[in-house]
Design a protein around this motif. Structure first.
Motif, short mmCIF file in Angstrom:
data_model
loop_
_atom_site.label_atom_id
_atom_site.label_comp_id
_atom_site.label_asym_id
_atom_site.label_seq_id
_atom_site.Cartn_x
_atom_site.Cartn_y
_atom_site.Cartn_z
N ARG A 219 -0.10 -6.60 4.08
CA ARG A 219 0.52 -5.32 4.48
C ARG A 219 0.67 -4.39 3.28
O ARG A 219 0.31 -3.22 3.33
N GLU A 220 1.21 -4.93 2.19
CA GLU A 220 1.45 -4.10 0.99
C GLU A 220 0.13 -3.59 0.40
O GLU A 220 0.07 -2.46 -0.07
N ALA B 18 2.93 -10.29 3.94
CA ALA B 18 3.46 -9.18 3.13
C ALA B 18 2.39 -8.68 2.16
O ALA B 18 2.25 -7.48 1.94
N ASN C 251 9.19 -10.47 -3.59
CA ASN C 251 8.13 -9.50 -3.77
C ASN C 251 6.80 -10.23 -3.76
O ASN C 251 6.74 -11.41 -4.07
N HIS D 235 0.84 5.17 3.00
CA HIS D 235 2.28 5.00 3.13
C HIS D 235 2.92 5.97 2.13
O HIS D 235 2.35 7.00 1.83
N GLU E 296 2.46 5.59 -4.26
CA GLU E 296 3.04 4.98 -5.46
C GLU E 296 2.16 5.14 -6.69
O GLU E 296 2.63 5.07 -7.81
N GLU F 271 -0.74 -0.69 2.50
CA GLU F 271 0.17 0.45 2.31
C GLU F 271 -0.03 1.13 0.96
O GLU F 271 0.06 2.35 0.86
N GLU F 272 -0.30 0.34 -0.09
CA GLU F 272 -0.40 0.93 -1.43
C GLU F 272 -1.77 1.51 -1.75
O GLU F 272 -1.86 2.53 -2.43
N ASP G 66 9.46 -8.13 3.59
CA ASP G 66 10.45 -7.78 4.61
C ASP G 66 11.16 -9.04 5.12
O ASP G 66 10.62 -10.14 5.04
N GLN H 159 1.84 -4.19 -5.75
CA GLN H 159 2.89 -5.16 -5.45
C GLN H 159 3.89 -4.50 -4.52
O GLN H 159 3.92 -3.28 -4.41
N GLY H 160 4.71 -5.31 -3.84
CA GLY H 160 5.71 -4.72 -2.96
C GLY H 160 6.62 -5.76 -2.36
O GLY H 160 6.36 -6.97 -2.45
#
Length: 158
Positions: free
Chosen positions: A51-52, A48, A8, A113, A116, A55-56, A40, A36-37
């Motif tokens: 990207r996260e 990551a 993560n 995305h 959350e 997305e968040e 992949d 956090q995320g």
């Protein structure tokens, strides 16, 4: 056999006032945490994190200022209701990034995305210790010790 830890990334985003961005989780009302995320398969942690973060909270323009020197692990509490994709893990092992972004919380897009966070806000770094779920507090204490002086240094140099 012991369950593995899920890889993560976590992002501590700070602004020109030295405040940090936290989000109130949809599934943990009243608990505020850093974005956090998961990482992949085959993805680099830094990629990551970028990207996260997008997305968040919809942020694309944050500057990575510092990377926490080691991975930090935490276990999921027995009482935690985990989504089916997390049930196979003991907890998470996280690579953390300190990132500078001088936007406003209102500028964040929480719908990029799967949503959350209920909402996001900037708060003093110290305050995150009392807003995060108890099982992540040790992680946040480590982040505070490592990142807070770097925030001060970064802002002083601007």
């Amino acid at each position: 056999m012991d369950k593995p830890y899920r890889k993560n990334v976590g992002m501590v985003v700070f602004n020109s006032k030295g405040e940090v961005l936290v989000g109130e989780r949809l599934n943990f009302k009243g608990s505020w945490q850093f974005p956090q995320g998961g990482i992949d398969e085959g993805e680099e942690p830094k990629a990551a994190a970028e990207r996260e973060l997008f997305e968040e909270v919809g942020i694309r323009t944050a500057e990575i200022v510092h990377e926490y020197p080691t991975w930090i692990e935490y276990d999921f509490p027995e009482t935690l209701k985990l989504s089916s994709n997390l049930k196979k893990y003991k907890g998470q092992t996280q690579k953390w990034y300190l990132m500078y972004w001088d936007g406003r919380a209102e500028d964040c897009d929480l719908e990029v995305h799967e949503r959350e966070f209920e909402k996001v806000r900037f708060i003093p770094f110290q305050d995150c210790l009392s807003t995060v779920v108890p099982f992540k507090r040790d992680v946040y204490e480590k982040l505070l010790i490592e990142f807070e002086p770097r925030i001060k240094t970064y802002l002083a140099s601007r």
